[in-house]
Design an enzyme around this catalytic site. Sequence first.
Site, PDB file in Angstrom:
ATOM      1  N   MET A 291       0.798  -1.218   0.000  1.00  0.00           N
ATOM      2  CA  MET A 291       0.000   0.000   0.000  1.00  0.00           C
ATOM      3  C   MET A 291       0.842   1.285   0.000  1.00  0.00           C
ATOM      4  SD  MET A 291      -2.719  -1.589  -0.247  1.00  0.00           S
ATOM      5  CE  MET A 291      -4.080  -0.470  -0.036  1.00  0.00           C
TER       6      MET A 291
ATOM      7  N   HIS B 140      -3.630  -4.576  -9.714  1.00  0.00           N
ATOM      8  CA  HIS B 140      -4.593  -3.575  -9.258  1.00  0.00           C
ATOM      9  C   HIS B 140      -6.012  -4.063  -9.572  1.00  0.00           C
ATOM     10  CE1 HIS B 140      -6.030   0.349  -8.067  1.00  0.00           C
ATOM     11  NE2 HIS B 140      -6.799   0.355  -9.139  1.00  0.00           N
TER      12      HIS B 140
ATOM     13  N   GLU C 138       6.928   5.631 -11.554  1.00  0.00           N
ATOM     14  CA  GLU C 138       6.828   6.494 -10.367  1.00  0.00           C
ATOM     15  C   GLU C 138       5.431   7.027 -10.110  1.00  0.00           C
ATOM     16  OE1 GLU C 138       9.956   9.349 -11.317  1.00  0.00           O
ATOM     17  OE2 GLU C 138      10.761   7.536 -12.243  1.00  0.00           O
TER      18      GLU C 138
ATOM     19  N   ASP D  20      -0.336   3.561 -10.122  1.00  0.00           N
ATOM     20  CA  ASP D  20      -1.093   2.644 -10.999  1.00  0.00           C
ATOM     21  C   ASP D  20      -1.012   3.065 -12.463  1.00  0.00           C
ATOM     22  OD1 ASP D  20      -1.874   1.208  -8.720  1.00  0.00           O
ATOM     23  OD2 ASP D  20      -3.608   2.497  -8.397  1.00  0.00           O
TER      24      ASP D  20
HETATM   25  C1  GRF Z   1      -5.704  -6.883  -4.003  1.00  0.00           C
HETATM   26  O1  GRF Z   1      -7.033  -6.613  -4.366  1.00  0.00           O
HETATM   27  C2  GRF Z   1      -4.754  -6.159  -4.921  1.00  0.00           C
HETATM   28  O2  GRF Z   1      -5.213  -6.039  -6.224  1.00  0.00           O
HETATM   29  C3  GRF Z   1      -4.658  -4.801  -4.290  1.00  0.00           C
HETATM   30  O3  GRF Z   1      -4.708  -5.032  -2.913  1.00  0.00           O
HETATM   31  C4  GRF Z   1      -5.365  -6.276  -2.641  1.00  0.00           C
HETATM   32  C5  GRF Z   1      -4.392  -7.114  -1.878  1.00  0.00           C
HETATM   33  O4  GRF Z   1      -4.925  -8.358  -1.511  1.00  0.00           O
HETATM   34  N1  GRF Z   1      -3.486  -4.095  -4.756  1.00  0.00           N
HETATM   35  P1  GRF Z   1      -3.961  -9.507  -1.015  1.00  0.00           P
HETATM   36  O5  GRF Z   1      -3.117  -8.928   0.101  1.00  0.00           O
HETATM   37  O6  GRF Z   1      -3.127  -9.962  -2.175  1.00  0.00           O
HETATM   38  O7  GRF Z   1      -4.873 -10.588  -0.511  1.00  0.00           O
END
Ligand code: GRF
Length: 200
Positions: free
Chosen positions: A89, A108, A141, A144
Amino acid sequence: MKIGILISGRGSNMSAIIKAVQSGFIPNSEVTVVVSDKTGAEGLIKAKERGIETLSITRNGRTREEHDAEIVAELKKRNVKIVCLAGYMRLVSKGFVQAFPERIVNIHPSLLPSFKGLDAQRQAIKYGVKVSGCTVHFVDENLDHGAIIAQKVVEVRDDDTAETLSARILPREHTLYVESIKRIVEKKIKIVGRKVLYVD
Ligand code: GRF
């Protein structure tokens, strides 16, 4: 090919990648390390159960660049060649992107360039789109934004909530992500500008 995975939470995409590597679906590869920016990330336990080394590297008041420099150093130390962001994140810094040119991949839960950032499934429902899905892309950079490797469409139903839509997208994420990594490992892609072409 040594793979490093970065997570912040649950780690279901991470688990899918580890399983695909350990079963040989992604050939000649090894998940060398899983790094989390959150000490308590659920995914760390799952990675350990699969016999993978884990590291918690928290930001700890440092700048994004300093934090990323430590992560890059740990990945380089282990000779990691591909970095998979799996529910990580944080936006990665320029230094991180430059340390692994065209070698950082992200998943994503929307059809990019729609619904970037947090809560993509909720954004899709709110907007009223009839289809959404997931995207695997190279990381640059910008949030998404990097070149798209693969996408999968998932229908949005009239009675969907963010939770029900997420639950239908998630298994597609897992398959799309491992298929994409397999393509990269097998050198079956060519990057031309923003386009990722499939080659045999
Ligand atoms: C997933 O939906 C991914 O696409 C997003 O965050 C979520 C992570 O889920 N970036 P996990 O930790 O892989 O279960």
